[in-house]
Design an enzyme around this catalytic site. Structure first.
Site, PDB file in Angstrom:
ATOM      1  N   GLU A  85      59.606  -7.797  77.472  1.00 15.94           N
ATOM      2  CA  GLU A  85      58.470  -7.706  76.534  1.00 15.94           C
ATOM      3  C   GLU A  85      58.214  -6.246  76.162  1.00 15.94           C
ATOM      4  O   GLU A  85      57.994  -5.398  77.031  1.00 15.94           O
ATOM      5  CB  GLU A  85      57.220  -8.343  77.169  1.00 15.94           C
ATOM      6  CG  GLU A  85      56.091  -8.507  76.164  1.00 15.94           C
ATOM      7  CD  GLU A  85      54.905  -9.286  76.717  1.00 15.94           C
ATOM      8  OE1 GLU A  85      55.096 -10.198  77.541  1.00 15.94           O
ATOM      9  OE2 GLU A  85      53.779  -8.961  76.311  1.00 15.94           O
ATOM     10  N   HIS A 393      50.906  -3.520  70.385  1.00 14.45           N
ATOM     11  CA  HIS A 393      51.987  -4.501  70.469  1.00 14.45           C
ATOM     12  C   HIS A 393      52.954  -4.359  69.312  1.00 14.45           C
ATOM     13  O   HIS A 393      54.159  -4.330  69.499  1.00 14.45           O
ATOM     14  CB  HIS A 393      51.387  -5.912  70.403  1.00 14.45           C
ATOM     15  CG  HIS A 393      51.365  -6.592  71.733  1.00 14.45           C
ATOM     16  ND1 HIS A 393      51.737  -7.879  71.916  1.00 14.45           N
ATOM     17  CD2 HIS A 393      51.018  -6.140  72.945  1.00 14.45           C
ATOM     18  CE1 HIS A 393      51.623  -8.206  73.179  1.00 14.45           C
ATOM     19  NE2 HIS A 393      51.171  -7.160  73.827  1.00 14.45           N
TER      20      HIS A 393
HETATM   21  C1  MEV Z   1      50.583 -10.289  76.707  1.00  9.27           C
HETATM   22  O1  MEV Z   1      51.859 -10.395  77.276  1.00  9.27           O
HETATM   23  C2  MEV Z   1      49.537 -10.105  77.772  1.00  9.27           C
HETATM   24  C3  MEV Z   1      48.082 -10.103  77.286  1.00  9.27           C
HETATM   25  O2  MEV Z   1      47.834 -11.276  76.521  1.00  9.27           O
HETATM   26  C4  MEV Z   1      47.220 -10.070  78.520  1.00  9.27           C
HETATM   27  C5  MEV Z   1      45.748 -10.233  78.238  1.00  9.27           C
HETATM   28  O3  MEV Z   1      45.365 -10.880  77.263  1.00  9.27           O
HETATM   29  O4  MEV Z   1      44.963  -9.764  79.093  1.00  9.27           O
HETATM   30  C6  MEV Z   1      47.838  -8.933  76.385  1.00  9.27           C
END
Ligand code: MEV
Length: 438
Positions: A85, A393
């Site tokens: 990821e 992201h």
């Molecule tokens: C994504 O891999 C993880 C998150 O969704 C965790 C969260 O929402 O705390 C960003």
């Protein structure tokens, strides 16, 4: 029956691949080529990987990255992480740096007890079963002596064996519930070997126990297996500082930040839908280190999620408090990890990762892994409660989109520069690539 085969495991690697190509692929040459491109040219190394599992056809790569600048109990670590990821390592590194400037992470191992059970069916008087258990218990221990000798020499071994009456849950169901100290080993093989010996001894001795009638002597041993639920193999990691100290470029108003941050944690404590995603983010950090250090991430996942539901409702693994101007954020999780045995002695990159972590004991690794989970959660909550998650992201995802479009190095450089100041969305990237290529 089309597409089935018997004796597959006995075929050579090449024969297995040819069967797959003949059965499932239209463009056999490119499928064969792909599988072979992922082989390692070092034959010895490839053979090592081939022999980890059955029916290996090739290797499946994950990137191994590192997150530097972790200060844990006054020691600096660069943490290896195997993960696909895109934003995970960036978030971990950012959180590490943030807390480096605020005293770092504190971590402590609270307990290290592992659990294994022999499940059996006994039809008869419970008082007699108890008497038999007390009679046979020393023999259960003594008959595993050859297995426990070396573990005991190092200070571990069997801690206790209890008889548990589960007949309220399931008629005639009982257990030998055993606890173990396995030191730097994850201990699965050690525990399972001891349990299987307990079962053999228990069954054999029951057949000769004079106070049992014929039916009572006929105990049915159902199975012997360790439990991946280890609520007494616990580690806690924490960060804390004065609220004012949180002030930074991303946190111009620390008071408002901690209020929202704490609300976000509380929501995950009370709301399972959010708790699952909150904990998923924690596992982004935990699994990546567990995998890089050759540990069993499925075991860790199963045990951690059971722990998250231990009070009857699935809940957050992290917690937050703000008292007298002090912000505190912590995690408490069960982690059964090993730094000897298993893949740790075999996989060259696991050895490399453990050396990078300064050859940790299992307890050291528990602390490092818990910190990685806490850091990941801090990073996620900080983004979620300020800018939102997509900004970071999508920045990290940019490279994946560029690769999908087979961007050249020159195109990548130009587009990365462009998106430093522009919001990354899939369509915006497509548009920019189009413009560049026009
Ligand atoms: C994504 O891999 C993880 C998150 O969704 C965790 C969260 O929402 O705390 C960003």
């Amino acid at each position: 029956m089309p597409n089935t085969i018997s004796g597959f495991s006995k075929l050579s690697k090449t024969e297995k691949i040819e069967w797959l190509l003949d059965t499932y692929f239209t463009d056999k040459d490119s499928a064969r080529n792909l599988v072979q491109r992922y082989w390692n040219s070092d034959e010895k190394l490839q053979k090592l990987h081939d022999e980890f599992i059955e029916n290996t056809i090739t290797n499946y790569y994950l990137p191994l990255g590192v997150a530097p600048n972790f200060l844990i109990n006054e020691t600096f670590y660069t943490i290896p992480m195997a993960i696909e990821e895109s934003s995970v390592i960036a978030a971990a590194s950012k959180a590490a740096k943030f807390w480096l400037e605020r005293g770092g992470f504190k971590a402590e191992v609270l307990s290290t007890e592992k659990i294994g059970q022999v499940h059996f069916i006994y039809k008869g008087d419970y008082g007699k079963l108890e008497a038999f258990f007390n009679h046979v218990k020393p023999k259960l221990i003594s008959e595993t002596a050859s297995m426990t000798k070396s573990m005991e020499r190092r200070g571990g071994g069997i801690l206790n064996i209890e008889l548990r009456n589960k007949s309220q849950d399931l008629p005639n169901y009982y257990q030998l519930h055993a606890t173990f100290e396995t030191l730097d080993a994850m201990g699965a093989n050690f525990i399972n070997s001891c349990l299987e010996q307990f079962a053999t001894t228990f069954k054999t001795e029951a057949e000769q126990f004079e106070h049992f009638n014929a039916e009572e002597k006929n105990i049915s041993m159902v199975m012997s297996i360790l439990s991946n639920y280890v609520p007494q193999c616990l580690v806690r990691a924490e960060v804390s500082c004065e609220v004012e100290e949180l002030k930074s470029k991303d946190i111009p108003n620390p008071e408002a930040f901690v209020n929202k941050f704490k609300q976000a944690v509380t929501i995950a404590e009370v709301e399972p839908y959010r708790a699952v995603t909150h904990n998923k983010g924690i596992m982004n950090g935990i699994d990546a280190v567990v995998l890089a250090t050759g540990n069993d991430f499925r075991a860790v996942e199963a045990g951690v999620h059971a722990y998250a539901a231990k009070d009857g409702q699935y809940s957050s693994l992290t917690h937050c408090s703000v008292d007298n101007g002090i912000f505190k954020f912590w995690i408490e999780i069960p982690l059964a990890l090993g730094t000897v045995g298993g893949l740790t002695n075999l996989h060259p990159l696991v050895k490399f990762s453990l050396e990078m972590l300064q050859k940790p004991t299992a307890k050291d690794l528990m602390k490092i892994v818990a910190v990685a989970g806490l850091a990941q959660n801090f990073g996620a909550l900080k983004s979620l409660t300020t800018t939102g998650i997509q900004e970071g992201h999508m920045k990290m995802h940019l490279m994946n989109i560029l690769n999908q479009f087979e961007a050249t190095e020159d195109e990548k450089a130009k587009l990365i520069e462009h998106f430093k100041t522009t919001v990354v969305t899939h369509s915006a990237v497509v548009e920019e690539i189009g413009k560049l290529r026009a």
